[in-house]
Design a protein around this motif. Structure first.
Motif, PDB file in Angstrom:
ATOM      1  N   MET A   1      15.215 -11.416  34.524  1.00 33.44           N
ATOM      2  CA  MET A   1      14.599 -10.094  33.397  1.00 33.44           C
ATOM      3  C   MET A   1      14.449  -8.616  33.557  1.00 33.44           C
ATOM      4  O   MET A   1      14.315  -8.134  34.837  1.00 33.44           O
ATOM      5  N   GLY A   2      15.504  -8.094  33.024  1.00 33.10           N
ATOM      6  CA  GLY A   2      15.450  -6.230  33.231  1.00 33.10           C
ATOM      7  C   GLY A   2      14.572  -5.631  32.295  1.00 33.10           C
ATOM      8  O   GLY A   2      13.154  -5.506  31.876  1.00 33.10           O
ATOM      9  N   SER A   3      14.464  -4.269  32.551  1.00 33.64           N
ATOM     10  CA  SER A   3      13.831  -3.386  31.763  1.00 33.64           C
ATOM     11  C   SER A   3      13.388  -3.583  29.829  1.00 33.64           C
ATOM     12  O   SER A   3      14.321  -4.239  29.473  1.00 33.64           O
ATOM     13  N   PRO A   4      12.700  -3.150  29.795  1.00 34.21           N
ATOM     14  CA  PRO A   4      12.118  -3.168  28.312  1.00 34.21           C
ATOM     15  C   PRO A   4      13.407  -2.398  27.340  1.00 34.21           C
ATOM     16  O   PRO A   4      14.340  -1.100  28.276  1.00 34.21           O
ATOM     17  N   THR A   5      13.813  -2.683  26.472  1.00 28.08           N
ATOM     18  CA  THR A   5      14.936  -1.652  25.362  1.00 28.08           C
ATOM     19  C   THR A   5      14.583  -0.419  25.051  1.00 28.08           C
ATOM     20  O   THR A   5      13.096  -0.284  24.802  1.00 28.08           O
ATOM     21  N   PRO A   6      15.295  -0.184  24.441  1.00 32.57           N
ATOM     22  CA  PRO A   6      14.709   0.991  24.453  1.00 32.57           C
ATOM     23  C   PRO A   6      14.450   1.414  22.580  1.00 32.57           C
ATOM     24  O   PRO A   6      12.981   2.027  22.334  1.00 32.57           O
ATOM     25  N   THR A   7      13.948   0.050  22.300  1.00 29.46           N
ATOM     26  CA  THR A   7      13.687  -0.212  20.635  1.00 29.46           C
ATOM     27  C   THR A   7      12.442  -0.735  20.996  1.00 29.46           C
ATOM     28  O   THR A   7      11.470  -0.282  20.046  1.00 29.46           O
ATOM     29  N   HIS A   8      12.315  -1.288  22.510  1.00 36.03           N
ATOM     30  CA  HIS A   8      10.784  -2.172  22.514  1.00 36.03           C
ATOM     31  C   HIS A   8      10.053  -1.143  22.596  1.00 36.03           C
ATOM     32  O   HIS A   8       8.747  -1.010  22.775  1.00 36.03           O
ATOM     33  N   GLN A   9      10.347  -0.726  23.748  1.00 32.84           N
ATOM     34  CA  GLN A   9       9.817   0.874  24.042  1.00 32.84           C
ATOM     35  C   GLN A   9       9.683   2.185  22.717  1.00 32.84           C
ATOM     36  O   GLN A   9       8.043   2.594  22.932  1.00 32.84           O
ATOM     37  N   MET A  10       9.937   2.505  22.047  1.00 31.46           N
ATOM     38  CA  MET A  10       9.677   2.476  21.059  1.00 31.46           C
ATOM     39  C   MET A  10       8.413   2.220  20.184  1.00 31.46           C
ATOM     40  O   MET A  10       7.668   3.033  19.913  1.00 31.46           O
ATOM     41  N   ALA A  11       8.896   1.389  20.131  1.00 31.99           N
ATOM     42  CA  ALA A  11       7.648   0.582  19.574  1.00 31.99           C
ATOM     43  C   ALA A  11       6.974   0.097  20.168  1.00 31.99           C
ATOM     44  O   ALA A  11       4.722   1.002  19.901  1.00 31.99           O
ATOM     45  N   SER A  12       6.121   0.298  21.314  1.00 30.09           N
ATOM     46  CA  SER A  12       5.492   0.077  22.043  1.00 30.09           C
ATOM     47  C   SER A  12       4.794   1.620  22.475  1.00 30.09           C
ATOM     48  O   SER A  12       3.662   1.611  21.930  1.00 30.09           O
ATOM     49  N   ASN A  13       5.256   2.701  22.386  1.00 23.89           N
ATOM     50  CA  ASN A  13       5.076   3.737  22.036  1.00 23.89           C
ATOM     51  C   ASN A  13       4.538   4.167  20.924  1.00 23.89           C
ATOM     52  O   ASN A  13       3.405   5.108  20.837  1.00 23.89           O
ATOM     53  N   GLU A  14       4.627   4.201  19.416  1.00 23.76           N
ATOM     54  CA  GLU A  14       4.018   4.405  18.216  1.00 23.76           C
ATOM     55  C   GLU A  14       2.974   3.446  18.116  1.00 23.76           C
ATOM     56  O   GLU A  14       2.071   3.773  17.811  1.00 23.76           O
ATOM     57  N   ILE A  15       2.964   1.841  18.811  1.00 24.84           N
ATOM     58  CA  ILE A  15       1.541   1.349  18.806  1.00 24.84           C
ATOM     59  C   ILE A  15       0.661   1.943  19.299  1.00 24.84           C
ATOM     60  O   ILE A  15      -0.442   1.743  19.163  1.00 24.84           O
ATOM     61  N   TYR A  27     -12.699   3.340  22.964  1.00 25.74           N
ATOM     62  CA  TYR A  27     -11.233   2.377  23.635  1.00 25.74           C
ATOM     63  C   TYR A  27     -11.016   2.832  24.656  1.00 25.74           C
ATOM     64  O   TYR A  27      -9.791   3.958  23.928  1.00 25.74           O
ATOM     65  N   ILE A  28     -11.071   2.333  25.444  1.00 25.36           N
ATOM     66  CA  ILE A  28      -9.570   2.811  26.665  1.00 25.36           C
ATOM     67  C   ILE A  28      -7.955   1.909  26.784  1.00 25.36           C
ATOM     68  O   ILE A  28      -8.269   0.875  26.367  1.00 25.36           O
ATOM     69  N   ILE A  29      -7.386   2.677  26.047  1.00 23.57           N
ATOM     70  CA  ILE A  29      -5.725   1.984  25.963  1.00 23.57           C
ATOM     71  C   ILE A  29      -4.596   2.364  27.122  1.00 23.57           C
ATOM     72  O   ILE A  29      -4.607   3.104  27.816  1.00 23.57           O
ATOM     73  N   PHE A  30      -4.227   1.300  27.548  1.00 21.81           N
ATOM     74  CA  PHE A  30      -3.537   0.923  28.846  1.00 21.81           C
ATOM     75  C   PHE A  30      -1.996   0.746  28.308  1.00 21.81           C
ATOM     76  O   PHE A  30      -1.773  -0.153  27.569  1.00 21.81           O
ATOM     77  N   SER A  31      -0.363   1.370  28.546  1.00 21.42           N
ATOM     78  CA  SER A  31       0.691   0.388  28.327  1.00 21.42           C
ATOM     79  C   SER A  31       0.990  -0.288  29.861  1.00 21.42           C
ATOM     80  O   SER A  31       0.978   0.910  31.006  1.00 21.42           O
ATOM     81  N   ALA A  32       1.970  -0.798  29.414  1.00 19.07           N
ATOM     82  CA  ALA A  32       2.626  -1.701  30.529  1.00 19.07           C
ATOM     83  C   ALA A  32       3.353  -0.069  31.474  1.00 19.07           C
ATOM     84  O   ALA A  32       3.670   0.402  31.212  1.00 19.07           O
ATOM     85  N   PRO A  33       2.773  -0.745  32.536  1.00 23.65           N
ATOM     86  CA  PRO A  33       2.915  -1.372  32.849  1.00 23.65           C
ATOM     87  C   PRO A  33       1.543  -0.989  34.612  1.00 23.65           C
ATOM     88  O   PRO A  33       1.144   0.153  34.276  1.00 23.65           O
ATOM     89  N   ILE A  34       0.530  -2.149  34.181  1.00 27.52           N
ATOM     90  CA  ILE A  34      -0.870  -2.766  34.739  1.00 27.52           C
ATOM     91  C   ILE A  34      -0.691  -4.156  34.771  1.00 27.52           C
ATOM     92  O   ILE A  34      -0.934  -4.555  33.964  1.00 27.52           O
ATOM     93  N   ASP A  35      -1.568  -4.011  36.161  1.00 31.86           N
ATOM     94  CA  ASP A  35      -1.872  -5.517  36.329  1.00 31.86           C
ATOM     95  C   ASP A  35      -3.347  -6.170  35.401  1.00 31.86           C
ATOM     96  O   ASP A  35      -3.925  -4.930  35.817  1.00 31.86           O
ATOM     97  N   VAL A  36      -3.661  -7.118  34.643  1.00 34.95           N
ATOM     98  CA  VAL A  36      -4.349  -7.715  34.125  1.00 34.95           C
ATOM     99  C   VAL A  36      -4.588  -9.074  34.826  1.00 34.95           C
ATOM    100  O   VAL A  36      -4.098 -10.110  34.728  1.00 34.95           O
ATOM    101  N   ILE A  37      -5.547  -8.466  35.678  1.00 37.09           N
ATOM    102  CA  ILE A  37      -6.166  -9.787  36.538  1.00 37.09           C
ATOM    103  C   ILE A  37      -7.355 -10.519  35.924  1.00 37.09           C
ATOM    104  O   ILE A  37      -8.112 -10.773  35.942  1.00 37.09           O
TER     105      ILE A  37
END
Length: 142
Positions: A1-15, A27-37
């Motif tokens: 599995m490679g890195s997220p695509t630019p479109t994926h990153q743009m969608a993530s950033n916008e959300i 709320y505190i909002i986190f984006s990947a990469p962060i581990d959820v144990i």
């Protein structure tokens, strides 16, 4: 599995931007990469995670230990089954109260909430854009 695509990153950033605008005071909002144990054997790295400020005790120096209040996964063709089946069951098993699946190729958002021990589809939004995501948030979050 490679890195997220630019479109994926743009969608993530916008959300994330929209979530920050709407929810940052509570709320505190986190984006990947962060581990959820979730357990000693179950560690996930969702695209976006929200933790209510009243539950800061789940935050450690290195990860989120315990179920966050919201997990957001942005799916792609290769992750669709894993996100819609496997992760849905996992997040229910570990009592994550809310799970969103974003399909940016079809511009849809599926909102699942924990009902007992399973995730139930609460809302399905088509033609997602920033405008209707804001409206969605206004009616979806406490």
């Amino acid at each position: 599995m490679g890195s997220p695509t630019p479109t994926h990153q743009m969608a993530s950033n916008e959300i994330q931007f929209t979530l920050n605008e709407s929810c940052r005071s509570e709320y505190i909002i986190f984006s990947a990469p962060i581990d959820v144990i979730l357990s000693d054997t179950e560690v996930r790295q969702p695209d976006l995670v929200m933790v209510h400020r009243s539950r800061m005790s789940v935050l450690t120096k290195k990860a989120i230990k315990g179920p966050p209040d919201l997990v957001v996964e942005i799916i792609s063709a290769w992750s669709c089954r894993r996100d819609k089946v496997e992760k849905l069951k996992t997040y229910a098993r570990y009592s994550v109260p809310e799970y969103w699946i974003i399909d940016y190729s079809n511009w849809t958002l599926e909102q699942y909430i924990l009902t007992g021990k399973t995730m139930s589809l609460l809302k399905f939004m088509q033609r997602m854009c920033r405008f209707n995501l804001n409206a969605f948030l206004a009616y979806s979050l406490p």
